[in-house]
Design a protein around this motif. Structure first.
Motif, short mmCIF file in Angstrom:
data_model
loop_
_atom_site.label_atom_id
_atom_site.label_comp_id
_atom_site.label_asym_id
_atom_site.label_seq_id
_atom_site.Cartn_x
_atom_site.Cartn_y
_atom_site.Cartn_z
N SER A 271 -45.31 67.19 14.56
CA SER A 271 -45.20 65.78 14.23
C SER A 271 -45.84 65.57 12.87
N GLY A 272 -45.16 64.85 11.99
CA GLY A 272 -45.71 64.59 10.67
C GLY A 272 -45.92 65.85 9.86
N GLY A 273 -45.12 66.90 10.13
CA GLY A 273 -45.22 68.14 9.35
C GLY A 273 -46.27 69.10 9.86
N ARG A 274 -46.87 68.83 11.03
CA ARG A 274 -47.91 69.71 11.57
C ARG A 274 -47.70 69.96 13.05
N LEU A 275 -48.12 71.15 13.45
CA LEU A 275 -48.24 71.47 14.86
C LEU A 275 -49.62 72.09 15.04
N ASP A 276 -50.48 71.42 15.76
CA ASP A 276 -51.81 71.93 16.09
C ASP A 276 -51.80 72.28 17.57
N LEU A 277 -52.12 73.53 17.89
CA LEU A 277 -52.08 73.95 19.28
C LEU A 277 -53.09 75.05 19.56
N THR A 278 -53.37 75.21 20.83
CA THR A 278 -54.18 76.33 21.32
C THR A 278 -53.30 77.15 22.24
N LEU A 279 -53.29 78.46 22.04
CA LEU A 279 -52.63 79.39 22.95
C LEU A 279 -53.71 80.28 23.55
N THR A 280 -53.75 80.33 24.86
CA THR A 280 -54.70 81.20 25.55
C THR A 280 -53.94 82.31 26.23
#
Length: 131
Positions: free
Chosen positions: A5-14
């Motif tokens: 969204s808005g040019g970004r993807l912030d995520l955590t992968l465990t």
């Protein structure tokens, strides 16, 4: 599904060993965020991805993508990154304005162990969990 969204993807992968159903049978497999396959990431050209990778495995690991046109160095798609058991690593990917559409794949790619991490979960288990 996780979407930028808005040019970004912030995520955590465990990454963790999890009991999951495959073809009607319960198996213990390497999962991302408890699912097999891991979450689908919907991204667009020119997006920036900030991926906090966390390992709950009992063996070194890392993350590698297929199809993303991103740098293979530093904290991007670097297959030589080594994430120790219980540790984490912050990946950063920058997609070009002309990045092609497609279906891409991510998986563990610890140098010399990628096939074992994909197909033999017993190698990732602690000695007490191995059959």
């Amino acid at each position: 599904m996780l979407e930028s969204s808005g040019g970004r993807l912030d995520l955590t992968l465990t990454a963790a060993l999890t009991d999951v159903a495959v073809a009607g049978r319960q198996v213990r497999a390497l999962t991302f965020n408890g699912t097999l396959p891991g979450p689908t990431l919907r991204i667009r050209p020119s997006d920036r991805i900030a991926l906090a990778f966390r390992s709950e495995l009992n063996a070194p690991t890392n993350l590698h993508t297929h199809g993303l046109v991103v740098s293979p160095e530093g904290n991007s798609d670097n297959v030589f990154v080594l994430i120790e058991p219980g540790a984490g690593f912050d990946y950063a990917y920058e997609l070009g304005d002309d990045h092609p559409p497609g279906v891409f794949w991510y998986h563990p790619h610890h140098h010399g162990n990628s096939a074992e991490q994909l197909f033999d979960a017993t190698l990732l288990a602690s000695p007490g969990e191995r059959e």
